[in-house]
Enzyme design. Structure first.
Site, PDB file in Angstrom:
ATOM      1  N   LYS A 117       0.814  -1.222   0.000  1.00 14.11           N
ATOM      2  CA  LYS A 117       0.000   0.000   0.000  1.00 14.11           C
ATOM      3  C   LYS A 117       0.844   1.267   0.000  1.00 14.11           C
ATOM      4  O   LYS A 117       0.418   2.294  -0.527  1.00 14.11           O
ATOM      5  CB  LYS A 117      -0.931   0.005   1.212  1.00 14.11           C
ATOM      6  CG  LYS A 117      -2.004  -1.066   1.121  1.00 14.11           C
ATOM      7  CD  LYS A 117      -3.084  -0.850   2.143  1.00 14.11           C
ATOM      8  CE  LYS A 117      -3.951  -2.089   2.190  1.00 14.11           C
ATOM      9  NZ  LYS A 117      -5.286  -1.855   2.641  1.00 14.11           N
ATOM     10  N   GLU A 201      -2.417   7.420   7.845  1.00 12.24           N
ATOM     11  CA  GLU A 201      -3.227   8.130   6.872  1.00 12.24           C
ATOM     12  C   GLU A 201      -4.195   9.035   7.610  1.00 12.24           C
ATOM     13  O   GLU A 201      -4.651   8.689   8.702  1.00 12.24           O
ATOM     14  CB  GLU A 201      -4.055   7.086   6.101  1.00 12.24           C
ATOM     15  CG  GLU A 201      -3.956   7.192   4.618  1.00 12.24           C
ATOM     16  CD  GLU A 201      -4.678   6.057   3.919  1.00 12.24           C
ATOM     17  OE1 GLU A 201      -4.048   5.396   3.092  1.00 12.24           O
ATOM     18  OE2 GLU A 201      -5.871   5.830   4.203  1.00 12.24           O
ATOM     19  N   ARG A 293      -6.956  -8.389  -8.645  1.00 17.22           N
ATOM     20  CA  ARG A 293      -7.622  -9.696  -8.785  1.00 17.22           C
ATOM     21  C   ARG A 293      -9.107  -9.444  -9.007  1.00 17.22           C
ATOM     22  O   ARG A 293      -9.553  -8.300  -8.952  1.00 17.22           O
ATOM     23  CB  ARG A 293      -7.454 -10.469  -7.482  1.00 17.22           C
ATOM     24  CG  ARG A 293      -7.940  -9.629  -6.291  1.00 17.22           C
ATOM     25  CD  ARG A 293      -8.008 -10.404  -4.999  1.00 17.22           C
ATOM     26  NE  ARG A 293      -8.152  -9.528  -3.852  1.00 17.22           N
ATOM     27  CZ  ARG A 293      -9.268  -9.007  -3.388  1.00 17.22           C
ATOM     28  NH1 ARG A 293     -10.418  -9.244  -4.012  1.00 17.22           N
ATOM     29  NH2 ARG A 293      -9.289  -8.224  -2.334  1.00 17.22           N
TER      30      ARG A 293
END
Ligand code: ADP
Ligand code: ADP
Ligand code: MG
Length: 474
Positions: A117, A201, A293
């Protein structure tokens, strides 16, 4: 283009059945793998060939060499990884490539890059896709965490760089909470993902989770199939997903779609993928992560666009050029997917196992089931608790919500506890019908929160604000 004759499915449950359906429609033979615990599973019965891989309930599904050997020995051309298990393990496509088997998905390099990430956020920032404000990279010490949090302002989120499935996420409102949670998060991340790296974050308040589905072929053609709103969540895990979003307008959809294509280009994307964004109250959007995916909630997009995403995945891997142009993509009506989990919502969603003694799945207009269970099937404790997905569609939002209510009401699963009654409560909520929801929808409703026994840190604040609102009637 080389047509596949046979595909091995390196997965189980509903997604294995979904891939078998797509292969059948394309005239491709299928090879299933299973553990002893899964000998009665639907995918084993529906595939053309099935092979026991072991030992134990999980390890066979994760044994790359054994699965690739099996693909070669059974004469399969390609492997579909589904979601979960090996689907985001960059080693899998790498071994496939070395042994001459096609991996139905992006390259090993792309998976490795986007699975991290921190790295993926850096890449997105560098190509001008907006990202959530936060630490530049991984945060290694408490001091650095506190400095970063004070720079961006509380509340903040600690996230695992290798995280997924809603795990390893913590919200902190002040320095003390951050210090308390920091080392816990690191050890949790290490345990769950084998990598302790975490980052920080800005916590976006009252947001929507909006994600874009992209398709990219082997020749540089990339399109997006519009968005899904996955804001109905419990503990950062999706419960209900809808398409299209009720909050996006055409202009924002166009901009987010363009960002998504830019994102896919930046990581040399191939096959089907999803770009996840967080959208704030003012409709600013920020990249959160990319899932490299097929996603659980792909059916809502299939319904509103009419595109068979799993079918496209297989054909892209065969080397077919995308034959859908961006301007040909449009969304018609609405779709709502409810994840049906074998869990007891009255007992803090504890997994429920055992024999299904009665099973009746809803039908009729606008109802789709992607399931993996049937009467007398025994639910095992080893696997993900999602047993089926109910997806309904309608011409208008209201019609679609009413259909979801009707279909959930029709659904009968006996012998185990399921989330059907909980899902029904959500779709019966007046605010759901009005489109008034964000990622706090469940936490803000006392009658839904009552289902839980354990409280998370957000509960107290939300309970107080709900009580105040109720008192003043607002
Ligand atoms: P989606 O991202 O498709 O909406 P989920 O986040 O629920 O759905 O993930 C799909 C499946 O993959 C779940 O079984 C989840 O537990 C599993 N999963 C997702 N990411 C990871 C990961 N990083 N490690 C292990 N399992 C994961
Ligand atoms: P995972 O890999 O586990 O899916 P995500 O980064 O996609 O983790 O986050 C999971 C969920 O947590 C999101 O769908 C959203 O509801 C919430 N979330 C993630 N990041 C933020 C943020 N910065 N602010 C508010 N909520 C967030
Ligand atoms: Mg996510």
């Amino acid at each position: 283009m080389k047509r596949f004759k046979k595909v091995l499915i390196a997965n189980r449950g509903e997604i294995a059945s979904r891939v078998i359906r797509a292969c059948k429609e394309l005239g491709i033979k299928t090879v299933a793998i299973y553990s002893e615990a899964d000998s009665q599973a639907l995918h084993v019965k529906k595939a053309d060939e099935s092979y026991l891989v072991g030992p134990g309930p999980i390890s066979g599904y994760l044994n790359i060499n054994r699965i690739v050997d099996l693909a070669i020995n059974t004469g399969a051309d390609a492997i579909h990884p589904g979601y979960g298990f090996l689907s985001e393990n960059p080693k899998f496509p790498e071994v496939c490539e070395k042994r001459g088997i096609i991996f139905i998905g992006p390259s090993s390099k792309t998976i490795a890059m986007m699975g991290d990430k921190i790295e993926s956020k850096k890449l997105m920032r560098s190509v001008g896709v907006p990202v959530v404000e936060g630490s530049e990279g991984g945060v290694g010490s408490e001091e650095e965490a506190v400095l970063t949090a004070n720079k961006i302002g509380y509340p903040v989120m600690i996230k695992a760089s290798a995280g997924g499935g809603g795990k390893g996420i913590r919200i902190c409102f002040n320095d003390a909470e951050l210090i308390k949670n920091f080392s816990l998060s690191r050890s949790e991340a290490e345990k769950a993902f084998g990598n302790p790296e975490v980052f920080i974050e800005k916590y976006i308040e009252k947001p929507h989770h909006i994600e874009f589905q992209v398709l990219a072929d082997n020749y540089g053609n990339i399109i997006h199939l519009g968005e899904r709103d996955c804001s109905i969540q419990r503990r950062h895990q999706k419960l209900i997903e809808i398409a299209p979003s009720l909050i996006l307008n055409d202009e924002l959809r166009k901009r987010m779609g363009e960002s998504s294509i830019k994102a896919a280009k930046a990581c040399n994307y191939r096959n089907a993928g999803t770009i996840e964004y967080i959208v704030d109250k003012n409709l600013n959007y920020y990249f959160m992560e990319m899932n490299t995916r097929i996603q659980v909630e792909h059916p809502v997009t299939e319904i509103v666009t009419g595109v068979d995403i799993v079918g496209e995945q297989i054909q892209i891997a065969m080397g077919k050029e995308l034959d859908i142009k961006q301007e040909e993509v449009s969304m018609r009506g609405y779709a709502i997917e409810c994840r049906i989990n074998a869990e007891n919502p009255r007992k803090n969603f504890i997994p429920s196992t055992g024999k299904i003694t009665a099973y009746y799945s809803p039908g009729g207009i606008g109802v789709r089931i992607d399931g993996a269970v049937y009467k007398d099937y025994v639910i095992q404790p080893f696997y993900d608790s999602m047993i089926a997905k109910l997806t309904v569609s309608g011409r208008t939002w209201e019609e679609t919500v009413r259909r979801a209510q009707r279909a959930l009401d029709e659904y009968v699963v006996k012998g185990i506890k399921s989330t059907i009654p909980f899902q029904l409560k959500i779709v019966q909520d007046e605010d759901f019908l009005k489109g008034n929801f964000d990622t706090h929808f469940i936490d803000e409703r006392l009658y839904l929160r009552d289902y839980k026994l354990q409280k998370d840190p957000f509960d107290k604040i939300l309970a107080i604000s709900a009580a105040i609102s109720a008192y003043y009637g607002i």
